[in-house]
Design a protein around this motif. Structure first.
Motif, PDB file in Angstrom:
ATOM      1  N   LYS A  49      40.623  52.146  40.913  1.00 26.57           N
ATOM      2  CA  LYS A  49      39.414  51.952  41.414  1.00 26.57           C
ATOM      3  C   LYS A  49      39.804  50.672  42.349  1.00 26.57           C
ATOM      4  CE  LYS A  49      36.282  55.362  39.752  1.00 26.57           C
ATOM      5  NZ  LYS A  49      35.471  55.596  40.908  1.00 26.57           N
ATOM      6  N   TYR A  50      41.246  50.488  41.462  1.00 22.13           N
ATOM      7  CA  TYR A  50      40.904  48.883  42.670  1.00 22.13           C
ATOM      8  C   TYR A  50      42.444  49.015  43.793  1.00 22.13           C
ATOM      9  CZ  TYR A  50      45.066  48.939  39.021  1.00 22.13           C
ATOM     10  OH  TYR A  50      45.867  48.830  38.096  1.00 22.13           O
ATOM     11  N   PHE A  51      42.787  47.887  44.532  1.00 24.19           N
ATOM     12  CA  PHE A  51      43.780  47.687  45.352  1.00 24.19           C
ATOM     13  C   PHE A  51      43.988  46.455  44.546  1.00 24.19           C
ATOM     14  CE2 PHE A  51      45.061  45.915  49.100  1.00 24.19           C
ATOM     15  CZ  PHE A  51      46.596  46.715  49.246  1.00 24.19           C
ATOM     16  N   ILE A  52      45.333  46.118  44.582  1.00 21.84           N
ATOM     17  CA  ILE A  52      46.039  44.989  44.490  1.00 21.84           C
ATOM     18  C   ILE A  52      46.651  44.177  45.494  1.00 21.84           C
ATOM     19  CG2 ILE A  52      47.578  44.044  43.656  1.00 21.84           C
ATOM     20  CD1 ILE A  52      48.023  45.863  41.391  1.00 21.84           C
ATOM     21  N   ARG A  53      46.079  42.986  45.953  1.00 20.52           N
ATOM     22  CA  ARG A  53      46.260  42.542  47.216  1.00 20.52           C
ATOM     23  C   ARG A  53      48.079  42.349  46.970  1.00 20.52           C
ATOM     24  NH1 ARG A  53      42.006  38.775  49.905  1.00 20.52           N
ATOM     25  NH2 ARG A  53      40.392  40.337  49.933  1.00 20.52           N
ATOM     26  N   HIS A  54      49.133  42.366  47.684  1.00 20.05           N
ATOM     27  CA  HIS A  54      50.401  41.791  48.028  1.00 20.05           C
ATOM     28  C   HIS A  54      50.889  41.545  49.581  1.00 20.05           C
ATOM     29  CE1 HIS A  54      51.324  45.726  50.494  1.00 20.05           C
ATOM     30  NE2 HIS A  54      50.232  45.734  49.029  1.00 20.05           N
ATOM     31  N   MET A  55      52.213  40.929  49.798  1.00 19.86           N
ATOM     32  CA  MET A  55      52.603  40.238  50.597  1.00 19.86           C
ATOM     33  C   MET A  55      52.967  41.565  51.979  1.00 19.86           C
ATOM     34  SD  MET A  55      52.455  36.636  50.902  1.00 19.86           S
ATOM     35  CE  MET A  55      54.205  36.513  52.189  1.00 19.86           C
TER      36      MET A  55
ATOM     37  N   VAL B  66      28.455  38.108  30.549  1.00 22.00           N
ATOM     38  CA  VAL B  66      28.212  36.681  31.072  1.00 22.00           C
ATOM     39  C   VAL B  66      29.125  35.585  31.181  1.00 22.00           C
ATOM     40  CG1 VAL B  66      26.460  37.898  29.224  1.00 22.00           C
ATOM     41  CG2 VAL B  66      28.454  37.479  28.454  1.00 22.00           C
ATOM     42  N   GLY B  67      29.380  34.746  30.281  1.00 23.39           N
ATOM     43  CA  GLY B  67      30.067  33.532  30.986  1.00 23.39           C
ATOM     44  C   GLY B  67      31.590  34.015  30.007  1.00 23.39           C
ATOM     45  N   CYS B  68      32.579  33.906  30.143  1.00 20.23           N
ATOM     46  CA  CYS B  68      34.145  34.747  30.064  1.00 20.23           C
ATOM     47  C   CYS B  68      33.999  35.100  29.098  1.00 20.23           C
ATOM     48  CB  CYS B  68      34.360  33.332  28.904  1.00 20.23           C
ATOM     49  SG  CYS B  68      34.851  31.878  29.650  1.00 20.23           S
ATOM     50  N   ASN B  69      32.812  36.746  28.642  1.00 20.83           N
ATOM     51  CA  ASN B  69      33.350  38.304  28.306  1.00 20.83           C
ATOM     52  C   ASN B  69      34.211  39.120  28.978  1.00 20.83           C
ATOM     53  OD1 ASN B  69      31.302  39.164  30.989  1.00 20.83           O
ATOM     54  ND2 ASN B  69      31.090  40.202  29.740  1.00 20.83           N
ATOM     55  N   TRP B  70      34.667  40.109  27.927  1.00 22.54           N
ATOM     56  CA  TRP B  70      35.331  40.668  28.169  1.00 22.54           C
ATOM     57  C   TRP B  70      34.724  42.031  29.804  1.00 22.54           C
ATOM     58  CZ3 TRP B  70      40.641  40.369  27.387  1.00 22.54           C
ATOM     59  CH2 TRP B  70      40.871  39.284  26.199  1.00 22.54           C
ATOM     60  N   ILE B  71      36.103  42.080  30.674  1.00 21.41           N
ATOM     61  CA  ILE B  71      35.658  43.440  31.429  1.00 21.41           C
ATOM     62  C   ILE B  71      37.262  44.010  32.213  1.00 21.41           C
ATOM     63  CG2 ILE B  71      33.865  42.011  32.948  1.00 21.41           C
ATOM     64  CD1 ILE B  71      35.501  41.509  34.938  1.00 21.41           C
ATOM     65  N   GLU B  72      36.612  45.892  32.490  1.00 21.43           N
ATOM     66  CA  GLU B  72      37.733  46.192  32.635  1.00 21.43           C
ATOM     67  C   GLU B  72      37.547  46.815  34.280  1.00 21.43           C
ATOM     68  OE1 GLU B  72      38.580  51.132  31.268  1.00 21.43           O
ATOM     69  OE2 GLU B  72      37.589  49.669  30.340  1.00 21.43           O
ATOM     70  N   ILE B  73      38.515  47.200  34.435  1.00 17.70           N
ATOM     71  CA  ILE B  73      39.107  47.741  36.202  1.00 17.70           C
ATOM     72  C   ILE B  73      39.586  49.047  35.389  1.00 17.70           C
ATOM     73  CG2 ILE B  73      39.551  46.885  38.284  1.00 17.70           C
ATOM     74  CD1 ILE B  73      37.581  45.052  37.615  1.00 17.70           C
ATOM     75  N   PRO B  74      38.869  49.617  36.345  1.00 16.75           N
ATOM     76  CA  PRO B  74      39.143  51.240  36.069  1.00 16.75           C
ATOM     77  C   PRO B  74      40.659  51.788  36.760  1.00 16.75           C
ATOM     78  CG  PRO B  74      37.306  51.338  35.922  1.00 16.75           C
ATOM     79  CD  PRO B  74      37.472  49.789  36.511  1.00 16.75           C
ATOM     80  N   ALA B  75      41.590  52.340  36.106  1.00 17.09           N
ATOM     81  CA  ALA B  75      42.261  52.933  36.729  1.00 17.09           C
ATOM     82  C   ALA B  75      42.165  53.545  39.002  1.00 17.09           C
ATOM     83  CB  ALA B  75      43.210  53.253  36.138  1.00 17.09           C
TER      84      ALA B  75
ATOM     85  N   VAL C 195      37.849  45.800  44.190  1.00 20.07           N
ATOM     86  CA  VAL C 195      36.918  46.325  43.664  1.00 20.07           C
ATOM     87  C   VAL C 195      35.523  46.266  43.747  1.00 20.07           C
ATOM     88  CG1 VAL C 195      36.809  44.467  41.254  1.00 20.07           C
ATOM     89  CG2 VAL C 195      36.947  47.420  41.365  1.00 20.07           C
ATOM     90  N   TRP C 196      35.395  47.538  43.913  1.00 15.82           N
ATOM     91  CA  TRP C 196      33.654  47.469  44.047  1.00 15.82           C
ATOM     92  C   TRP C 196      32.937  47.321  43.320  1.00 15.82           C
ATOM     93  CZ3 TRP C 196      31.624  48.482  49.164  1.00 15.82           C
ATOM     94  CH2 TRP C 196      32.194  48.692  49.502  1.00 15.82           C
ATOM     95  N   ALA C 197      31.849  46.184  43.015  1.00 15.41           N
ATOM     96  CA  ALA C 197      31.330  45.824  41.848  1.00 15.41           C
ATOM     97  C   ALA C 197      30.837  46.408  40.767  1.00 15.41           C
ATOM     98  CB  ALA C 197      29.949  44.869  42.893  1.00 15.41           C
ATOM     99  N   HIS C 198      30.110  47.520  41.798  1.00 12.21           N
ATOM    100  CA  HIS C 198      30.028  48.726  40.760  1.00 12.21           C
ATOM    101  C   HIS C 198      30.995  49.547  39.942  1.00 12.21           C
ATOM    102  CE1 HIS C 198      25.934  47.421  41.352  1.00 12.21           C
ATOM    103  NE2 HIS C 198      25.822  47.282  42.498  1.00 12.21           N
ATOM    104  N   ASP C 199      32.388  49.418  40.374  1.00  8.00           N
ATOM    105  CA  ASP C 199      33.411  50.140  39.204  1.00  8.00           C
ATOM    106  C   ASP C 199      33.533  49.214  38.213  1.00  8.00           C
ATOM    107  OD1 ASP C 199      33.204  52.321  40.520  1.00  8.00           O
ATOM    108  OD2 ASP C 199      34.725  51.470  42.345  1.00  8.00           O
TER     109      ASP C 199
ATOM    110  N   MET D 161      26.340  38.561  38.518  1.00 11.46           N
ATOM    111  CA  MET D 161      26.359  38.480  37.048  1.00 11.46           C
ATOM    112  C   MET D 161      25.519  40.041  36.254  1.00 11.46           C
ATOM    113  SD  MET D 161      27.887  35.035  36.232  1.00 11.46           S
ATOM    114  CE  MET D 161      28.277  35.027  34.338  1.00 11.46           C
ATOM    115  N   ALA D 162      24.287  39.173  36.804  1.00 13.79           N
ATOM    116  CA  ALA D 162      23.163  39.410  36.550  1.00 13.79           C
ATOM    117  C   ALA D 162      23.214  40.595  36.842  1.00 13.79           C
ATOM    118  CB  ALA D 162      21.281  38.829  36.844  1.00 13.79           C
ATOM    119  N   ASP D 163      23.629  41.783  37.942  1.00 13.11           N
ATOM    120  CA  ASP D 163      23.215  42.541  37.807  1.00 13.11           C
ATOM    121  C   ASP D 163      24.239  43.890  37.242  1.00 13.11           C
ATOM    122  OD1 ASP D 163      21.545  42.317  39.596  1.00 13.11           O
ATOM    123  OD2 ASP D 163      22.823  42.335  41.417  1.00 13.11           O
ATOM    124  N   LEU D 164      25.494  43.048  37.035  1.00 11.78           N
ATOM    125  CA  LEU D 164      26.107  43.570  36.113  1.00 11.78           C
ATOM    126  C   LEU D 164      26.488  43.630  34.934  1.00 11.78           C
ATOM    127  CD1 LEU D 164      29.474  43.806  38.846  1.00 11.78           C
ATOM    128  CD2 LEU D 164      27.526  45.121  38.632  1.00 11.78           C
ATOM    129  N   ASN D 165      25.334  42.577  34.659  1.00 16.21           N
ATOM    130  CA  ASN D 165      25.177  42.366  32.864  1.00 16.21           C
ATOM    131  C   ASN D 165      27.086  41.707  32.525  1.00 16.21           C
ATOM    132  OD1 ASN D 165      23.100  43.195  32.459  1.00 16.21           O
ATOM    133  ND2 ASN D 165      23.746  45.878  32.237  1.00 16.21           N
TER     134      ASN D 165
END
Length: 291
Positions: free
Chosen positions: A93-99, A82-91, A120-124, A76-80
Motif C-alpha cells: 500500500k506504500y511507495f518508498i522514496r529513494h534517490m 492519537v499521540g504516539c500510538n502505533w500505526i501500521e502501513i500494510p504491505a 501512502v494514501w491516508a485511509h490505508d 488524526m481525528a479522521d483516522l483515529n
C-alpha cells in the motif's frame, strides 16, 4: 479548480456549542479538498457568499464548521490516531522514496532525514488503540542538552555579543537505563570528563556547526532540557545568524525547512501577558521541562 474539491457529502451533524446527547441533528455538507491551503479559501467563499457564472443571483453566505483546525489534527481525528500510538502501513500500500539517477542529473526525491520515507494514501493507514500489547512505548531516541555562554559581568547574555562556549548533550533510548551518548562540545580546551566524549573546537563557528551536524546525525525523536524553548534554542539560532552559519538552522527532519524562533504572546486574566518562543522542529518533539 474543480480538481481541488475531492468530494461533497451530505451528513447529519450537531454543533458542539452547547452540545447535548439528544441535540437535534441538522443537514450539513462535508467538503473534502485536495490541499490544506484550500480550506481557508473555501471558508471565505462559503461565508461571504458567491454567485454562479452567468447568473445575476447571489448565494447567501453559509456558516462553516471545523475550518480553523490544523490539518494534522484533522487527519488524526479522521483516522483515529492519537499521540504516539502505533500505526501500521500494510504491505503493497506504500511507495518508498529513494534517490533516482537519470542520465547526468540526480533527482532527490527524499525530502526528510527520516530513515524510511514513504508515500501512502491516508485511509490505508491502520491505527491501533493504546490497549494490550499496543500500550508499549516505542524505543524513542531522546536528547537532552544545555548551553553555556561567556557572558559579561553583571549582564545577562546577549547573542549579538556573548559567545556560546559549551554545549553538553546526552542521548538515551526510551526503556534503557543509561544514556548511550554523552558529549560536550567546548570552545578551546577542556579537562577530561569520565564517560563523556569531549569535542574541542577552535572557534565558536566550528562548535555550533559541529553540534548542528551532531543533532542531525543522532536524529532524536524528542529534544528536552530546562528552558530550552525560551532561551537555549532561541539563543543558538540568533548566535548562528550573527556568525553567518547558514547550515545551522536546519535542525528538524525536513531538509529544506529552517528552524526558527517565533515570539508568541499569551494573555489571560489569570496569568497576565506572557511571551514565549515558538520553535519549529518538524519531525521532532520539543519538551521543555520548565513549561
Amino acid at each position: 479548480a474543480s480538481d481541488l474539491v475531492l468530494s461533497v457529502e451530505l451528513e447529519q451533524k450537531a454543533s458542539i456549542y452547547g452540545f447535548q446527547p439528544d441535540s437535534k441533528r441538522h443537514q450539513v455538507l462535508k467538503i473534502s479538498v485536495l490541499l490544506p491551503k484550500c480550506i481557508a479559501t473555501s471558508r471565505r467563499i462559503l461565508e461571504n457568499g458567491f454567485s454562479w457564472t452567468g447568473s445575476k443571483s447571489q448565494i447567501d453566505g453559509y456558516k462553516t464548521y471545523e475550518t480553523n483546525i490544523d490539518f494534522e489534527i484533522r487527519l488524526m481525528a479522521d483516522l483515529n490516531i492519537v499521540g504516539c500510538n502505533w500505526i501500521e502501513i500494510p504491505a503493497g500500500k506504500y511507495f518508498i522514496r529513494h534517490m533516482v539517477t537519470r542520465g547526468l542529473t540526480q533527482q532527490l526525491k527524499i525530502q526528510s532525514r527520516c530513515q524510511i520515507e514513504l508515500d501512502v494514501w491516508a485511509h490505508d493507514i491502520i491505527s491501533y488503540p493504546a490497549e494490550g500489547d499496543w500500550q508499549r512505548i516505542a524505543p524513542l531516541r531522546i536528547m537532552s542538552y544545555d548551553i553555556e555562554c561567556a557572558g559579561r559581568k553583571g549582564i545577562f547574555p546577549e547573542p549579538e555579543h556573548d559567545p556560546v562556549i559549551q554545549i553538553a548533550s546526552m542521548i538515551i533510548r526510551q526503556g534503557d537505563k543509561e544514556e548511550f551518548i554523552k558529549t560536550v562540545f567546548t570552545l578551546g580546551t577542556c579537562a577530561n570528563i569520565a564517560g563523556v566524549e569531549v569535542m574541542a573546537c577552535k572557534t565558536e563557528h566550528e562548535l555550533l556547526e559541529k553540534w548542528a551536524d551532531f543533532v542531525r546525525e543522532v536524529d532524536p525523536d524528542i529534544i528536552t532540557g530546562y528552558n530550552i524553548q525560551n532561551f537555549d534554542f532561541a539563543y543558538l539560532l540568533a548566535r548562528a545568524k550573527h556568525l553567518n552559519i547558514s547550515t545551522f538552522p536546519y535542525l528538524g527532519r525536513l531538509k529544506d525547512v529552517k528552524t526558527t524562533a517565533r515570539t508568541t504572546v499569551l494573555q489571560s486574566k489569570q496569568l497576565g501577558r506572557r511571551e514565549n518562543k515558538q520553535i519549529n522542529l518538524e519531525g521532532r518533539i520539543l519538551f521543555d521541562l520548565l513549561l
